[in-house]
Design a protein around this motif. Structure first.
Motif, PDB file in Angstrom:
ATOM      1  N   LEU A   1       0.984  -1.226  -0.178  1.00 20.81           N
ATOM      2  CA  LEU A   1      -0.034   0.053   0.134  1.00 20.81           C
ATOM      3  C   LEU A   1       0.912   1.264  -0.032  1.00 20.81           C
ATOM      4  N   ILE A   2       0.666   1.970  -0.806  1.00 24.91           N
ATOM      5  CA  ILE A   2       1.434   3.445  -0.930  1.00 24.91           C
ATOM      6  C   ILE A   2       0.871   4.130   0.127  1.00 24.91           C
ATOM      7  N   ALA A   3      -0.217   4.630   0.338  1.00 24.09           N
ATOM      8  CA  ALA A   3      -0.937   5.378   1.318  1.00 24.09           C
ATOM      9  C   ALA A   3      -2.214   4.792   1.823  1.00 24.09           C
ATOM     10  N   TYR A   4      -2.621   5.023   3.065  1.00 20.35           N
ATOM     11  CA  TYR A   4      -3.954   4.547   3.690  1.00 20.35           C
ATOM     12  C   TYR A   4      -4.127   5.452   4.807  1.00 20.35           C
ATOM     13  N   HIS A   5      -5.110   6.646   4.641  1.00 14.77           N
ATOM     14  CA  HIS A   5      -5.339   7.502   5.679  1.00 14.77           C
ATOM     15  C   HIS A   5      -6.870   7.674   5.777  1.00 14.77           C
ATOM     16  N   PHE A   6      -7.251   7.910   7.124  1.00 15.43           N
ATOM     17  CA  PHE A   6      -8.512   8.404   7.340  1.00 15.43           C
ATOM     18  C   PHE A   6      -8.658   9.592   8.080  1.00 15.43           C
ATOM     19  N   TYR A   7      -9.730  10.532   7.614  1.00 13.95           N
ATOM     20  CA  TYR A   7      -9.735  11.797   8.023  1.00 13.95           C
ATOM     21  C   TYR A   7     -11.272  11.934   8.655  1.00 13.95           C
ATOM     22  N   VAL A   8     -11.456  13.080   9.581  1.00 11.56           N
ATOM     23  CA  VAL A   8     -12.716  13.255  10.073  1.00 11.56           C
ATOM     24  C   VAL A   8     -12.869  14.793  10.030  1.00 11.56           C
ATOM     25  N   ASP A   9     -14.034  15.289   9.551  1.00 11.20           N
ATOM     26  CA  ASP A   9     -14.159  16.516   9.237  1.00 11.20           C
ATOM     27  C   ASP A   9     -14.404  17.463  10.529  1.00 11.20           C
ATOM     28  N   GLU A  10     -14.467  18.759  10.411  1.00  9.22           N
ATOM     29  CA  GLU A  10     -14.545  19.679  11.793  1.00  9.22           C
ATOM     30  C   GLU A  10     -15.612  19.293  12.621  1.00  9.22           C
ATOM     31  N   SER A  11     -16.652  19.077  11.969  1.00 11.71           N
ATOM     32  CA  SER A  11     -17.895  18.846  12.839  1.00 11.71           C
ATOM     33  C   SER A  11     -17.978  17.324  13.276  1.00 11.71           C
ATOM     34  N   GLU A  12     -16.920  16.549  13.071  1.00 15.29           N
ATOM     35  CA  GLU A  12     -16.917  15.241  13.540  1.00 15.29           C
ATOM     36  C   GLU A  12     -18.169  14.262  13.132  1.00 15.29           C
ATOM     37  N   SER A  13     -18.415  14.833  11.690  1.00  9.36           N
ATOM     38  CA  SER A  13     -19.692  13.975  11.270  1.00  9.36           C
ATOM     39  C   SER A  13     -19.609  13.283  10.124  1.00  9.36           C
ATOM     40  N   THR A  14     -18.483  13.445   9.535  1.00  4.99           N
ATOM     41  CA  THR A  14     -17.978  12.697   8.024  1.00  4.99           C
ATOM     42  C   THR A  14     -16.721  12.153   8.427  1.00  4.99           C
ATOM     43  N   MET A  15     -16.459  10.890   7.913  1.00  4.57           N
ATOM     44  CA  MET A  15     -15.327  10.161   7.931  1.00  4.57           C
ATOM     45  C   MET A  15     -14.797   9.941   6.385  1.00  4.57           C
ATOM     46  N   SER A  16     -13.781  10.285   5.835  1.00 11.17           N
ATOM     47  CA  SER A  16     -13.173   9.968   4.674  1.00 11.17           C
ATOM     48  C   SER A  16     -11.988   9.224   4.798  1.00 11.17           C
ATOM     49  N   VAL A  17     -11.845   8.147   3.761  1.00 13.50           N
ATOM     50  CA  VAL A  17     -10.894   7.144   3.688  1.00 13.50           C
ATOM     51  C   VAL A  17     -10.225   7.415   2.339  1.00 13.50           C
ATOM     52  N   ILE A  18      -8.844   7.633   2.375  1.00 11.59           N
ATOM     53  CA  ILE A  18      -8.161   7.684   1.044  1.00 11.59           C
ATOM     54  C   ILE A  18      -7.052   6.802   0.992  1.00 11.59           C
ATOM     55  N   ALA A  19      -7.006   6.091  -0.125  1.00  6.93           N
ATOM     56  CA  ALA A  19      -6.072   5.007  -0.127  1.00  6.93           C
ATOM     57  C   ALA A  19      -5.398   5.151  -1.630  1.00  6.93           C
ATOM     58  N   VAL A  20      -4.195   4.704  -1.706  1.00  9.99           N
ATOM     59  CA  VAL A  20      -3.424   4.617  -2.728  1.00  9.99           C
ATOM     60  C   VAL A  20      -2.855   3.252  -2.989  1.00  9.99           C
ATOM     61  N   HIS A  21      -3.378   2.554  -4.192  1.00  7.20           N
ATOM     62  CA  HIS A  21      -2.865   1.176  -4.294  1.00  7.20           C
ATOM     63  C   HIS A  21      -1.951   1.165  -5.469  1.00  7.20           C
ATOM     64  N   PRO A  22      -0.810   0.445  -5.527  1.00  4.52           N
ATOM     65  CA  PRO A  22      -0.075   0.490  -6.838  1.00  4.52           C
ATOM     66  C   PRO A  22      -0.578  -0.217  -7.882  1.00  4.52           C
ATOM     67  N   ASP A  23      -1.719  -0.953  -7.707  1.00  2.01           N
ATOM     68  CA  ASP A  23      -2.214  -1.437  -8.732  1.00  2.01           C
ATOM     69  C   ASP A  23      -3.484  -2.413  -8.385  1.00  2.01           C
ATOM     70  N   THR A  24      -4.354  -3.048  -9.135  1.00  4.19           N
ATOM     71  CA  THR A  24      -5.604  -3.416  -8.711  1.00  4.19           C
ATOM     72  C   THR A  24      -5.272  -4.742  -8.042  1.00  4.19           C
ATOM     73  N   ALA A  25      -4.468  -5.635  -7.826  1.00  2.00           N
ATOM     74  CA  ALA A  25      -4.151  -6.545  -7.176  1.00  2.00           C
ATOM     75  C   ALA A  25      -4.098  -6.325  -5.647  1.00  2.00           C
ATOM     76  N   SER A  26      -3.431  -5.250  -5.497  1.00  2.49           N
ATOM     77  CA  SER A  26      -3.146  -4.680  -4.017  1.00  2.49           C
ATOM     78  C   SER A  26      -4.675  -4.249  -3.581  1.00  2.49           C
ATOM     79  N   MET A  27      -5.547  -3.801  -4.462  1.00  5.42           N
ATOM     80  CA  MET A  27      -6.863  -3.488  -3.827  1.00  5.42           C
ATOM     81  C   MET A  27      -7.634  -4.625  -3.793  1.00  5.42           C
ATOM     82  N   GLU A  28      -7.326  -5.678  -4.544  1.00  6.20           N
ATOM     83  CA  GLU A  28      -8.090  -6.893  -4.148  1.00  6.20           C
ATOM     84  C   GLU A  28      -7.832  -7.517  -2.951  1.00  6.20           C
TER      85      GLU A  28
END
Length: 128
Positions: free
Chosen positions: A39-66
């Protein structure tokens, strides 16, 4: 050349669930870091109001995501009582298996749409 897959999902955090979501985010991030060195990057974020979670991931290829979807499934299900998924966006060329697995995940966590965006132009400096 393999193309990286960028994954972004957004979820509403259900009232009173922020602390449980934080615990699960940290657990899932540590789990992925230990078991998915590709995995190149895997991050969780919460907005200022603490009502929304975002996940951002960067995979080198589709096999990594599988692989990520296969081994992370039980951890994803654990978020079910605490979030309602809003959207999943994929950037790149994921395999049909990845898209199918993400549709199942989205359905399990609230029925969010899964949208695939294919690249038209650009570049990445992921290796240097």
């Amino acid at each position: 050349m393999t193309e990286p897959i960028f994954h972004i999902d957004r979820s509403d955090i259900l009232d009173g669930s922020i602390e449980e979501v934080r615990v699960r985010m940290r657990d899932l991030a540590a789990f992925a870091e230990e078991r998915e060195p590709q995995l190149i990057a895997y991050h969780f974020y919460v907005d200022e109001s603490e009502s929304t979670m975002s996940v951002i991931a960067v995979h080198p290829d589709t096999a990594s995501m599988e692989l990520h979807l296969e081994i992370g499934g039980p951890k994803f299900r654990g978020f079910g009582p605490f979030i309602r998924m809003r959207s999943i966006d994929l950037y790149g060329r994921p395999s049909p298996a990845v898209v199918n697995q993400l549709r199942q995940k989205a359905e399990m966590l609230g029925g969010a749409p899964v949208t695939v965006h294919t690249i038209e132009a650009g570049f990445s400096h992921l290796n240097g």
